[in-house]
Design a protein around this motif. Structure first.
Motif, short mmCIF file in Angstrom:
data_model
loop_
_atom_site.label_atom_id
_atom_site.label_comp_id
_atom_site.label_asym_id
_atom_site.label_seq_id
_atom_site.Cartn_x
_atom_site.Cartn_y
_atom_site.Cartn_z
N UNK A 293 51.88 80.09 42.05
CA UNK A 293 51.90 81.53 42.34
C UNK A 293 53.22 81.99 42.94
N UNK A 294 53.80 81.16 43.83
CA UNK A 294 55.05 81.58 44.46
C UNK A 294 56.28 81.18 43.65
N UNK A 295 56.07 80.50 42.49
CA UNK A 295 57.16 80.19 41.57
C UNK A 295 58.19 79.22 42.09
N UNK A 296 57.80 78.31 43.00
CA UNK A 296 58.78 77.36 43.55
C UNK A 296 58.80 76.03 42.81
N UNK A 297 58.06 75.93 41.72
CA UNK A 297 58.05 74.69 40.93
C UNK A 297 57.15 73.62 41.51
N UNK A 298 56.28 73.99 42.46
CA UNK A 298 55.35 73.06 43.09
C UNK A 298 54.00 73.73 43.27
N UNK A 299 52.95 72.93 43.42
CA UNK A 299 51.63 73.43 43.76
C UNK A 299 51.25 72.91 45.13
N UNK A 300 50.77 73.79 46.00
CA UNK A 300 50.22 73.32 47.26
C UNK A 300 48.74 73.01 47.07
N UNK A 301 48.11 72.53 48.12
CA UNK A 301 46.70 72.12 48.00
C UNK A 301 45.81 73.29 47.58
N UNK A 302 46.05 74.46 48.11
CA UNK A 302 45.22 75.61 47.78
C UNK A 302 45.34 75.96 46.29
N UNK A 303 46.57 75.97 45.79
CA UNK A 303 46.79 76.29 44.38
C UNK A 303 46.16 75.23 43.48
N UNK A 304 46.25 73.98 43.89
CA UNK A 304 45.67 72.89 43.11
C UNK A 304 44.15 73.01 43.05
N UNK A 305 43.53 73.38 44.19
CA UNK A 305 42.07 73.55 44.21
C UNK A 305 41.64 74.72 43.34
N UNK A 306 42.42 75.80 43.37
CA UNK A 306 42.10 76.96 42.52
C UNK A 306 42.15 76.55 41.04
N UNK A 307 43.18 75.79 40.70
CA UNK A 307 43.30 75.28 39.32
C UNK A 307 42.06 74.50 38.92
N UNK A 308 41.62 73.54 39.75
CA UNK A 308 40.46 72.72 39.43
C UNK A 308 39.19 73.55 39.34
N UNK A 309 39.04 74.51 40.24
CA UNK A 309 37.85 75.35 40.23
C UNK A 309 37.79 76.21 38.97
N UNK A 310 38.91 76.83 38.61
CA UNK A 310 38.94 77.67 37.42
C UNK A 310 38.74 76.86 36.14
N UNK A 311 39.06 75.57 36.19
CA UNK A 311 38.85 74.70 35.04
C UNK A 311 37.52 73.95 35.16
N UNK A 312 36.63 74.49 36.00
CA UNK A 312 35.24 74.04 36.08
C UNK A 312 35.10 72.58 36.48
N UNK A 313 35.90 72.16 37.46
CA UNK A 313 35.79 70.79 37.96
C UNK A 313 35.15 70.79 39.34
N UNK A 314 33.93 70.27 39.43
CA UNK A 314 33.18 70.22 40.68
C UNK A 314 33.42 68.86 41.35
N UNK A 315 34.62 68.68 41.87
CA UNK A 315 35.02 67.40 42.45
C UNK A 315 35.01 67.50 43.97
N UNK A 316 34.48 66.45 44.61
CA UNK A 316 34.40 66.40 46.07
C UNK A 316 35.76 66.69 46.69
N UNK A 317 35.78 67.55 47.72
CA UNK A 317 37.04 67.96 48.33
C UNK A 317 37.80 66.78 48.92
#
Length: 564
Positions: A293-317
């Motif tokens: 989202x911030x365009x820095x070429x990296x994903x933080x933990x929040x962005x990574x979790x959003x990605x997994x959630x939107x791709x329907x992955x119900x994985x233990x935190x």
């Protein structure tokens, strides 16, 4: 296969138009069902090679072939008249696919020609900066060259039936008797070329073009939320993983820490192979950029979790945090692109352990609420500007295990194929009758009516698919678009033409379509010559577009000059 239908002769002009629209829409819908069902099977790795090499080409030709078959059935004298409807469908389909969607693909996929690189298409800068059509265009790859050669080779059966047809005259029975042995020879050659074409497609099922189509289908399915990340990729990744393990074993370099073994550190994961990494990057590259989202070429933990959630992955935190921390090598709280791919690889290949994969209904309910919230934030990014209508997310499918999702996909795909093929078989005969009635009322030869109208109903899916790939503006995607059109022409030259050869031999019909045959072969010859070049300009694409109406004029001119 027939059903009670309205006799086109019993309705007025408005009723006839309604029948044409209704049957055309139904056949178009059936064609799309077949196409979508075939695409779904590409999500099943064990079937992908067979589907891409055999099922897709064959079922893509079914709507055209069925119209052609029914045009030669029924009363023998009437069948001789309606056979021209089938020939019109054959000529219209072949010529239309090689001209209209080809030209539109060139227009959609055009990029600037690079003046500093011998005027070659510049795919490094897909954004157009030049306004003249002669300075923009597309690349014609070796695959396009090869597809054109195969297409031209499969025109041989036309010559087998047409050469004797030039020298035969008389009534139907006389001409048919003289053409019979040539029709059988043409039938055998058509079937031989048909098998050869399918064989070459299966052999090439792992080449770049076929992989590109599978990747596009997976991306589109994930984008629509119709399947989870692991449901789409787990079986494919594990298959490639086993292939890599066998390769390493054969050279004695298998790692004890391989995910397929029980040895090694349980908290240290092997990096994906280059083939798996290429697959994941092709599918998830756009997603990484979208969720950064911030365009820095990296994903933080929040962005990574959003990605997994939107791709329907119900994985233990805890599991997600553990994997994220492992690949966050510098403890910066972010992961870069290659680390993101490696983390996805680990999560995709994890087994359905109860402590890793969340399965209780309460958590799934929370996830559904989170998806609705996060999807609002990321939907425009993930969809990459596409305005197409999105399907309702089938929660019953995305909530299943990856293995159950694969089985559900197969059931859904085969259902679509069966229903689509059934509809085509039912409504092709009524469509032939409607086209014949339109020709009779307008005092127009049935060939011209069928030439214009039949391809609209039977080939809509090919046109839409070619535009989808071409619009991506890459060398690979324009190759996918154009080779698919060449492949459709080759199927018409083999599978569809074999139907006519069979009708001539087994039913005693006569091949009296010299003008139409010349138009079909001539257009394919010209397109073969164009396809042997390394590029095609947008201006040349418009020339190609003109071949469709010009071919109709050519047939009319040849018939006016006395050619049947």
């Amino acid at each position: 296969m027939t059903i009670p239908t309205i006799d086109p002769a019993d309705v007025g002009a408005t009723g006839l138009a309604w029948l044409l629209f209704s049957y055309g829409y139904i056949l178009c819908y059936a064609s799309n069902l077949i196409s979508e069902g075939s695409d779904l099977l590409l999500l099943v790795p064990s079937l992908a090679g067979l589907v891409g090499g055999v099922v897709l080409p064959f079922l893509g030709a079914v709507p055209d072939g069925t119209i052609m078959l029914f045009s030669g059935l029924g009363d023998i004298e009437k069948a001789q008249e309606t056979l021209s409807v089938g020939v019109g469908a054959l000529a219209g389909s072949t010529i239309m696919l090689l001209t209209v969607p080809w030209a539109l693909s060139v227009y959609q996929g055009r990029v600037d020609f690079d003046e500093d690189n011998d005027m070659e298409p510049d795919y490094k800068q897909p954004k157009l900066t030049k306004s003249t059509f002669s300075d923009t265009g597309v690349a014609l790859s070796n695959e396009v060259n090869h597809g054109a050669k195969m297409m031209m080779l499969t025109t041989l059966p036309y010559f087998l039936i047409q050469i004797p047809a030039f020298f035969l005259s008389g009534d139907r029975e006389t001409v048919s008797e003289g053409e019979k042995k040539w029709a059988m020879a043409g039938f055998v050659v058509c079937i031989a070329f048909f098998v050869l074409y399918l064989y070459t497609q299966v052999k090439m099922s792992n080449d770049t073009i076929h992989k590109m189509r599978r990747v596009a289908v997976i991306k589109d399915t994930l984008k629509k939320g119709a399947i989870s990340l692991r449901g789409a990729l787990r079986e494919e990744v594990i298959s490639l993983q086993k292939k890599e393990t066998k390769r390493k074993a054969s050279i004695g370099s298998i790692s004890e820490a391989s995910p397929l073994n029980n040895g090694g550190d349980a908290h240290h994961h092997e990096q994906p192979s280059s083939e798996i990494s290429e697959l994941l990057k092709g599918i998830l590259g756009e997603a990484f950029r979208a969720y950064d989202i911030d365009g820095d070429g990296n994903l933080n933990m929040k962005e990574f979790k959003i990605f997994l959630t939107d791709f329907h992955e119900s994985i233990n935190e805890n599991t997600v945090a553990e994997v994220f921390a492992e690949f966050d090598s510098d403890n910066s709280g972010t992961i870069e692109y290659d680390e993101f791919i490696a983390a996805c690889y680990v999560l995709i290949t994890k087994s359905n352990e109860t402590n890793d994969i969340v399965g209780n209904s309460h958590h799934k309910s929370e996830l559904r609420q989170t998806r609705r919230a996060t999807t609002i934030m990321s939907e425009n990014l993930l969809h990459d500007g596409d305005d197409e209508e999105e399907e309702e997310v089938p929660e019953d499918l995305t909530a299943l295990s990856p293995e159950d999702q694969q089985r559900a996909i197969m059931r859904r795909a085969f259902s679509m194929l069966i229903v689509g093929t059934g509809i085509v078989l039912i409504f092709s005969d009524p469509m032939v009758e409607v086209l014949s009635e339109i020709a009779a009322r307008g005092n127009i030869p049935p060939f011209y009516v069928s030439f214009i109208l039949a391809p609209v109903a039977a080939n809509a899916s090919e046109v839409i698919a070619s535009q989808y790939y071409a619009s991506k503006k890459t060398r690979k995607t324009i190759t996918v678009a154009l080779t698919a059109l060449e492949g459709a022409a080759s199927m018409n030259n083999t599978f569809c033409l074999s139907i006519f050869m069979g009708l001539i031999y087994f039913r005693g019909l006569a091949w009296q379509f010299s003008a139409e045959t010349l138009a079909i072969v001539l257009v394919q010859l010209v397109m073969y010559i164009y396809a042997q070049r390394s590029k095609m300009s947008t201006a040349t694409g418009f020339v190609v577009l003109s071949f469709f109406p010009l071919s109709v004029i050519l047939v009319a001119l040849l018939e006016y000059c006395g050619l049947d």
